[in-house]
Motif scaffolding. Structure first.
Motif, PDB file in Angstrom:
ATOM      1  N   LYS A 174       0.836  -1.189   0.000  1.00 15.70           N
ATOM      2  CA  LYS A 174       0.000   0.000   0.000  1.00 15.70           C
ATOM      3  C   LYS A 174       0.880   1.252   0.000  1.00 15.70           C
ATOM      4  CE  LYS A 174      -4.094  -1.873   2.312  1.00 15.70           C
ATOM      5  NZ  LYS A 174      -5.025  -1.724   3.453  1.00 15.70           N
ATOM      6  N   PRO A 175       0.526   2.249  -0.805  1.00 16.12           N
ATOM      7  CA  PRO A 175       1.312   3.484  -0.807  1.00 16.12           C
ATOM      8  C   PRO A 175       1.101   4.253   0.491  1.00 16.12           C
ATOM      9  CG  PRO A 175      -0.607   3.720  -2.213  1.00 16.12           C
ATOM     10  CD  PRO A 175      -0.566   2.279  -1.779  1.00 16.12           C
ATOM     11  N   PRO A 176       2.073   5.048   0.899  1.00 14.19           N
ATOM     12  CA  PRO A 176       1.874   5.890   2.080  1.00 14.19           C
ATOM     13  C   PRO A 176       0.779   6.912   1.841  1.00 14.19           C
ATOM     14  CG  PRO A 176       3.897   6.499   0.919  1.00 14.19           C
ATOM     15  CD  PRO A 176       3.398   5.240   0.286  1.00 14.19           C
ATOM     16  N   ARG A 177       0.135   7.322   2.893  1.00 12.67           N
ATOM     17  CA  ARG A 177      -0.934   8.330   2.853  1.00 12.67           C
ATOM     18  C   ARG A 177      -2.159   7.856   2.074  1.00 12.67           C
ATOM     19  NH1 ARG A 177       3.746  10.853   1.765  1.00 12.67           N
ATOM     20  NH2 ARG A 177       3.253  11.045  -0.455  1.00 12.67           N
ATOM     21  N   LEU A 178      -2.292   6.531   1.908  1.00 14.40           N
ATOM     22  CA  LEU A 178      -3.425   6.004   1.150  1.00 14.40           C
ATOM     23  C   LEU A 178      -4.755   6.388   1.791  1.00 14.40           C
ATOM     24  CD1 LEU A 178      -3.901   2.665  -0.629  1.00 14.40           C
ATOM     25  CD2 LEU A 178      -5.557   3.257   1.130  1.00 14.40           C
ATOM     26  N   THR A 179      -4.840   6.280   3.114  1.00 12.98           N
ATOM     27  CA  THR A 179      -6.107   6.569   3.793  1.00 12.98           C
ATOM     28  C   THR A 179      -6.505   8.026   3.611  1.00 12.98           C
ATOM     29  OG1 THR A 179      -5.740   4.830   5.431  1.00 12.98           O
ATOM     30  CG2 THR A 179      -7.302   6.573   6.008  1.00 12.98           C
ATOM     31  N   LYS A 184      -9.970  12.164   1.031  1.00 15.63           N
ATOM     32  CA  LYS A 184     -10.090  13.394   0.246  1.00 15.63           C
ATOM     33  C   LYS A 184     -10.961  13.184  -0.989  1.00 15.63           C
ATOM     34  CE  LYS A 184      -5.799  15.845   1.411  1.00 15.63           C
ATOM     35  NZ  LYS A 184      -4.515  16.364   0.868  1.00 15.63           N
ATOM     36  N   ALA A 185     -10.869  11.964  -1.541  1.00  9.89           N
ATOM     37  CA  ALA A 185     -11.656  11.654  -2.734  1.00  9.89           C
ATOM     38  C   ALA A 185     -13.047  11.161  -2.396  1.00  9.89           C
ATOM     39  CB  ALA A 185     -10.929  10.595  -3.564  1.00  9.89           C
ATOM     40  N   GLY A 186     -13.355  11.035  -1.084  1.00 13.21           N
ATOM     41  CA  GLY A 186     -14.665  10.548  -0.670  1.00 13.21           C
ATOM     42  C   GLY A 186     -14.835   9.054  -0.869  1.00 13.21           C
ATOM     43  N   ARG A 187     -13.714   8.302  -0.802  1.00 11.80           N
ATOM     44  CA  ARG A 187     -13.774   6.860  -1.009  1.00 11.80           C
ATOM     45  C   ARG A 187     -13.403   6.099   0.263  1.00 11.80           C
ATOM     46  NH1 ARG A 187     -10.315   7.999  -5.681  1.00 11.80           N
ATOM     47  NH2 ARG A 187     -11.639   8.330  -7.510  1.00 11.80           N
ATOM     48  N   ASN A 188     -13.926   4.900   0.357  1.00  6.06           N
ATOM     49  CA  ASN A 188     -13.472   3.964   1.384  1.00  6.06           C
ATOM     50  C   ASN A 188     -12.015   3.597   1.082  1.00  6.06           C
ATOM     51  OD1 ASN A 188     -12.925   0.939   2.004  1.00  6.06           O
ATOM     52  ND2 ASN A 188     -14.546   1.524   3.442  1.00  6.06           N
ATOM     53  N   PRO A 189     -11.118   3.612   2.084  1.00  5.57           N
ATOM     54  CA  PRO A 189      -9.700   3.317   1.817  1.00  5.57           C
ATOM     55  C   PRO A 189      -9.470   1.986   1.119  1.00  5.57           C
ATOM     56  CG  PRO A 189      -9.913   4.330   3.962  1.00  5.57           C
ATOM     57  CD  PRO A 189     -11.314   4.084   3.465  1.00  5.57           C
ATOM     58  N   GLU A 190     -10.234   0.949   1.488  1.00  8.68           N
ATOM     59  CA  GLU A 190     -10.043  -0.345   0.831  1.00  8.68           C
ATOM     60  C   GLU A 190     -10.489  -0.300  -0.624  1.00  8.68           C
ATOM     61  OE1 GLU A 190      -8.397  -3.045   1.817  1.00  8.68           O
ATOM     62  OE2 GLU A 190      -7.819  -1.776   3.518  1.00  8.68           O
ATOM     63  N   ALA A 191     -11.586   0.424  -0.890  1.00  9.52           N
ATOM     64  CA  ALA A 191     -12.043   0.573  -2.270  1.00  9.52           C
ATOM     65  C   ALA A 191     -11.013   1.358  -3.088  1.00  9.52           C
ATOM     66  CB  ALA A 191     -13.402   1.266  -2.302  1.00  9.52           C
TER      67      ALA A 191
END
Length: 382
Positions: A174-179, A184-191
């Motif tokens: 996983k890239p850093p700062r993914l969450t 910011k994009a209004g997405r679930n982190p896993e999605a």
């Protein structure tokens, strides 16, 4: 306000071949005139420079969305951004807006509002505002409709970007700062994580899509650039697609490959002001010293073009006409704007007046005042 007819006298004027001490510059009808006319404005003690042409800047974003979720009406945000451009001596500004899988302020929906806002604000501003689309190349679902959208938005300049963290995705990390990016994009982190993996898996589809898109845009007369070139071979691939501008090459080899083939190289003026790249990439100062720069752009900081050009001249790296040319005549050539960039008869009356401390005292775009401050205002107003 209409363009003014006047003659600026007594100032040191930066001509294409050097500084004219105590010269005269006639303005009329929005252009520089060959003979003195109109009221004389005494600018003794000031310097008159060609207007700054900023060929890539995204500092306007904070005017459109000062806080996350706090969006201004686009037209008002563009007008506020134009005031900052003018206060920093910029007479032509390229506003660089993303369409990216990153979403939020870089998502397609927001971009549409920005480009429509630029169109609606043009009649209310003095600075010449040029929209630029920064397109994330792995957003494969956007390719089909993009040419029509670019035409409708009147975007003359498209730059291709790739901000996918391919190395980490290839390693399954996983890239850093993914969450934070997902939120910011209004997405679930896993999605969001799954979306990144899916785009990486489809990366082999991208070259053919790019070939087709670049051909269509070139046929339509759109200027094309690549962003953050890393290798000479990579630059050659872009060039073969008709992409003839290299924005912020990250390595010496990429910059050499671009200029060696006759492509334009744009570097970031904040890199010059800082003395190096904040990401550890090639130093703009080194590339400029090697003659590998056609233009300096504000990138994310509008005061930097003026400061960078003056620093290059004061350090002795370049004479003032060449140093300032990197923020005026050079960007004009990169953008194909043959009507501006120099203080000579027949060119647009794009002028920056600097005070004794090299601060912007006045800015005129096509002979119209976009910014004026302090003592110089009293001289103009008489």
């Amino acid at each position: 306000m209409s363009s003014l007819e006047m003659t600026l006298v007594g100032a040191d004027i930066l001509r294409p071949d050097g500084v004219e001490i105590g010269g005269a510059l006639a303005l009329g009808g929005g252009d520089i005139q060959p003979f003195e006319s109109g009221r004389q404005i005494d600018l003794s003690g000031y310097r008159v420079m060609p207007g700054i042409i900023d060929c890539h800047g995204d500092g306007f974003e904070r005017h459109l969305a000062p806080r996350r979720g706090a969006m201004k009406q686009m037209g008002e945000g563009i007008i506020a951004a134009e005031a900052e451009l003018a206060a920093n001596g910029i007479t032509t500004g390229v506003l660089a807006q993303f369409i990216s899988w990153e979403g939020g302020l870089r998502g397609p929906e927001f971009a549409a509002k920005v480009f429509d806002g630029i169109k609606s604000a043009r009649s209310r501003v003095v600075t010449d505002l040029i929209p630029q689309l920064r397109f994330e190349i792995h957003l494969t679902e956007a390719y089909e409709t993009l040419p029509a959208q670019i035409a409708a938005w009147q975007v003359p300049y498209v730059v291709f970007n790739d901000h996918l963290p391919h190395d980490r995705l290839a390693a399954g990390k996983k890239p850093p700062r993914l969450t934070g990016q997902a939120l910011k994009a209004g997405r679930n982190p896993e999605a969001h994580w799954q979306m990144l993996k899916d785009m990486h898996a489809r990366r082999t589809e991208v070259p053919e899509l790019l070939d087709q898109l670049a051909a269509v845009l070139t046929e339509a007369g759109v200027r094309l650039g690549s962003h953050d070139d890393q290798t000479g071979d990579g630059r050659a691939i872009w060039r073969n697609r008709g992409v003839r501008i290299s924005e912020f090459p990250e390595t010496l080899k990429a910059a050499e490959a671009a200029q060696g083939a006759g492509d334009h190289v744009i570097l970031g003026s904040p890199n010059v002001v800082r003395g190096g790249s904040h990401k550890g990439n090639a130093s703009a100062l080194d590339l400029i010293a090697m003659g590998l720069c056609d233009a300096l752009a504000s990138d994310y900081h509008y005061p930097s073009p003026r400061r960078a050009a003056l620093m290059l001249a004061k350090s002795g790296l370049l004479p003032i006409e060449q140093a300032w040319g990197l923020v005026s005549d050079g960007p004009a050539r990169v953008l194909g704007l043959t009507d501006r960039g120099r203080l000579e008869p027949g060119k647009r009356a794009d002028v920056v007046v600097l005070d004794a401390d090299d601060r912007v005292a006045a800015t005129l775009s096509a002979g119209r005042v976009s910014y004026m401050n302090g003592d110089v205002a009293a001289r103009f107003l008489g």
